[in-house]
Design an enzyme around this catalytic site. Sequence first.
Site, mmCIF file in Angstrom:
data_model
loop_
_atom_site.group_PDB
_atom_site.id
_atom_site.type_symbol
_atom_site.label_atom_id
_atom_site.label_comp_id
_atom_site.label_asym_id
_atom_site.label_seq_id
_atom_site.Cartn_x
_atom_site.Cartn_y
_atom_site.Cartn_z
ATOM 1 N N HIS A 40 -4.698 1.906 7.316
ATOM 2 C CA HIS A 40 -3.208 2.346 7.438
ATOM 3 C C HIS A 40 -3.004 3.589 6.436
ATOM 4 O O HIS A 40 -2.559 4.505 6.682
ATOM 5 C CB HIS A 40 -2.330 1.349 7.169
ATOM 6 C CG HIS A 40 -0.833 1.811 6.983
ATOM 7 N ND1 HIS A 40 0.029 1.067 8.231
ATOM 8 C CD2 HIS A 40 -0.110 2.371 6.332
ATOM 9 C CE1 HIS A 40 1.290 1.747 7.718
ATOM 10 N NE2 HIS A 40 1.053 2.588 6.526
ATOM 11 N N GLU A 41 -3.609 3.216 5.318
ATOM 12 C CA GLU A 41 -3.400 4.372 4.092
ATOM 13 C C GLU A 41 -4.341 5.489 4.259
ATOM 14 O O GLU A 41 -3.874 6.592 3.970
ATOM 15 C CB GLU A 41 -3.454 3.637 2.783
ATOM 16 C CG GLU A 41 -2.619 2.414 2.516
ATOM 17 C CD GLU A 41 -1.030 2.676 2.594
ATOM 18 O OE1 GLU A 41 -0.666 3.882 2.491
ATOM 19 O OE2 GLU A 41 -0.503 1.786 2.860
ATOM 20 N N HIS A 61 -2.774 7.770 6.746
ATOM 21 C CA HIS A 61 -1.754 8.732 5.870
ATOM 22 C C HIS A 61 -2.278 9.989 5.283
ATOM 23 O O HIS A 61 -1.687 11.101 5.309
ATOM 24 C CB HIS A 61 -0.974 8.051 4.758
ATOM 25 C CG HIS A 61 -0.077 7.313 5.060
ATOM 26 N ND1 HIS A 61 1.189 7.658 5.740
ATOM 27 C CD2 HIS A 61 0.303 5.639 5.066
ATOM 28 C CE1 HIS A 61 2.124 6.697 6.027
ATOM 29 N NE2 HIS A 61 1.501 5.541 5.523
ATOM 30 N N CYS A 96 5.736 0.289 7.244
ATOM 31 C CA CYS A 96 5.411 1.422 6.243
ATOM 32 C C CYS A 96 6.535 1.848 5.611
ATOM 33 O O CYS A 96 7.684 1.792 6.166
ATOM 34 C CB CYS A 96 4.961 2.315 7.104
ATOM 35 S SG CYS A 96 4.500 3.889 6.308
ATOM 36 N N LEU A 97 6.411 2.042 4.192
ATOM 37 C CA LEU A 97 7.592 2.308 3.354
ATOM 38 C C LEU A 97 8.031 3.624 3.779
ATOM 39 O O LEU A 97 9.152 4.033 3.412
ATOM 40 C CB LEU A 97 7.029 2.379 1.826
ATOM 41 C CG LEU A 97 6.630 1.169 1.418
ATOM 42 C CD1 LEU A 97 5.999 1.121 -0.239
ATOM 43 C CD2 LEU A 97 8.055 0.196 1.213
ATOM 44 N N GLN A 126 2.960 10.094 0.647
ATOM 45 C CA GLN A 126 4.391 9.356 0.966
ATOM 46 C C GLN A 126 5.473 9.486 -0.238
ATOM 47 O O GLN A 126 6.293 9.374 -0.110
ATOM 48 C CB GLN A 126 4.157 7.547 1.066
ATOM 49 C CG GLN A 126 3.318 7.380 2.496
ATOM 50 C CD GLN A 126 3.119 5.762 2.573
ATOM 51 O OE1 GLN A 126 2.429 5.212 1.988
ATOM 52 N NE2 GLN A 126 4.156 5.149 2.879
ATOM 53 N N GLY A 157 0.855 -1.397 -0.057
ATOM 54 C CA GLY A 157 -0.028 0.130 -0.060
ATOM 55 C C GLY A 157 0.703 1.132 -0.042
ATOM 56 O O GLY A 157 2.009 1.458 0.466
HETATM 57 C C1 Y12 Z 1 -0.629 -4.442 6.745
HETATM 58 C C2 Y12 Z 1 0.707 -3.902 7.076
HETATM 59 C C3 Y12 Z 1 1.235 -2.618 6.380
HETATM 60 C C4 Y12 Z 1 0.435 -1.938 5.521
HETATM 61 C C5 Y12 Z 1 0.533 -0.766 4.960
HETATM 62 C C6 Y12 Z 1 1.441 -0.889 3.756
HETATM 63 N N1 Y12 Z 1 2.679 -0.950 4.107
HETATM 64 C C7 Y12 Z 1 3.714 -1.317 3.214
HETATM 65 O O1 Y12 Z 1 3.491 -1.722 2.214
HETATM 66 C C8 Y12 Z 1 5.076 -1.836 3.847
HETATM 67 C C9 Y12 Z 1 6.316 -2.252 3.212
HETATM 68 C C10 Y12 Z 1 7.617 -2.081 3.645
HETATM 69 C C11 Y12 Z 1 8.474 -2.904 2.602
HETATM 70 C C12 Y12 Z 1 9.741 -3.081 3.012
HETATM 71 O O2 Y12 Z 1 10.563 -3.546 2.166
HETATM 72 C C13 Y12 Z 1 11.547 -2.677 1.322
HETATM 73 O O3 Y12 Z 1 11.414 -1.601 1.520
HETATM 74 C C14 Y12 Z 1 12.223 -3.217 0.376
HETATM 75 C C15 Y12 Z 1 10.048 -2.656 4.362
HETATM 76 O O4 Y12 Z 1 11.326 -3.145 4.384
HETATM 77 C C16 Y12 Z 1 12.547 -2.092 4.878
HETATM 78 O O5 Y12 Z 1 12.088 -0.790 5.244
HETATM 79 C C17 Y12 Z 1 13.677 -2.557 5.096
HETATM 80 C C18 Y12 Z 1 9.297 -2.077 5.305
HETATM 81 C C19 Y12 Z 1 7.981 -1.908 4.824
HETATM 82 C C20 Y12 Z 1 -0.962 -2.687 5.464
HETATM 83 C C21 Y12 Z 1 -1.226 -3.888 5.920
HETATM 84 CO CO CO Z 2 2.320 3.532 5.522
#
Ligand code: Y12
Ligand code: CO
Length: 173
Positions: free
Chosen positions: A137-138, A141, A95-96, A50, A45
């Site tokens: 979550h989104e 934001h 979260c990114l 962001q 997401g």
């Molecule tokens: C459940 C939990 C969170 C959400 C919101 C959306 N969150 C994400 O999409 C998070 C992604 C994420 C990806 C990562 O990987 C990379 O950056 C390559 C990450 O790893 C690092 O930061 C190293 C952390 C989060 C919705 C539902």
């Molecule tokens: Co987020």
Amino acid sequence: MKLNIVEYPDKRLRQISKEVKIFDAKLHEILDAMYPIMMNTNGIGLAAIQVAQAIRVLILNIPDEDGEQPKDNLMEMINPVITYKDGDTIYQEGCLSVPKFYEDVKRFESVHVNYQDRDGNTHTIEADGLLSIAIQHEIDHLEGILFIDKLSYARRKKFEKEYKRMLKERKNP
Ligand code: Y12
Ligand code: CO
């Protein structure tokens, strides 16, 4: 269009995003630029704020049973509004914009959401499971709220300490 992920503690993440009123090529360009950013960082997401665009736009691509995220599963929500919420659930969120941190967060188990698509057509969705959590979550934001704001005082303190250390380490490895 080149967009970059804004990371905590950048103040831009605290902005309240503005309603989208014009569904034009500029909006489509932002949406099209958000998709590869989310996919290339293993996200499920991403809200426009962001990537420093303060508009009420979010995208989601929830993995299927095999963990795949085909583009067919991409959802684009413009001006989303939660119209119904029910139950409680706890899920470990990431979260990114807050790299490397994952914390348990309590959310509503199911939500109904009204939103518009990229052409301004109105839709309603009834969501539960990971989709419901991701939508909440989104949408947070869009109000300048991050998942770390929902932690207990003690967990937030611990997070701040560890995050500061991580940023320092990243600057001077
Ligand atoms: C459940 C939990 C969170 C959400 C919101 C959306 N969150 C994400 O999409 C998070 C992604 C994420 C990806 C990562 O990987 C990379 O950056 C390559 C990450 O790893 C690092 O930061 C190293 C952390 C989060 C919705 C539902
Ligand atoms: Co987020």
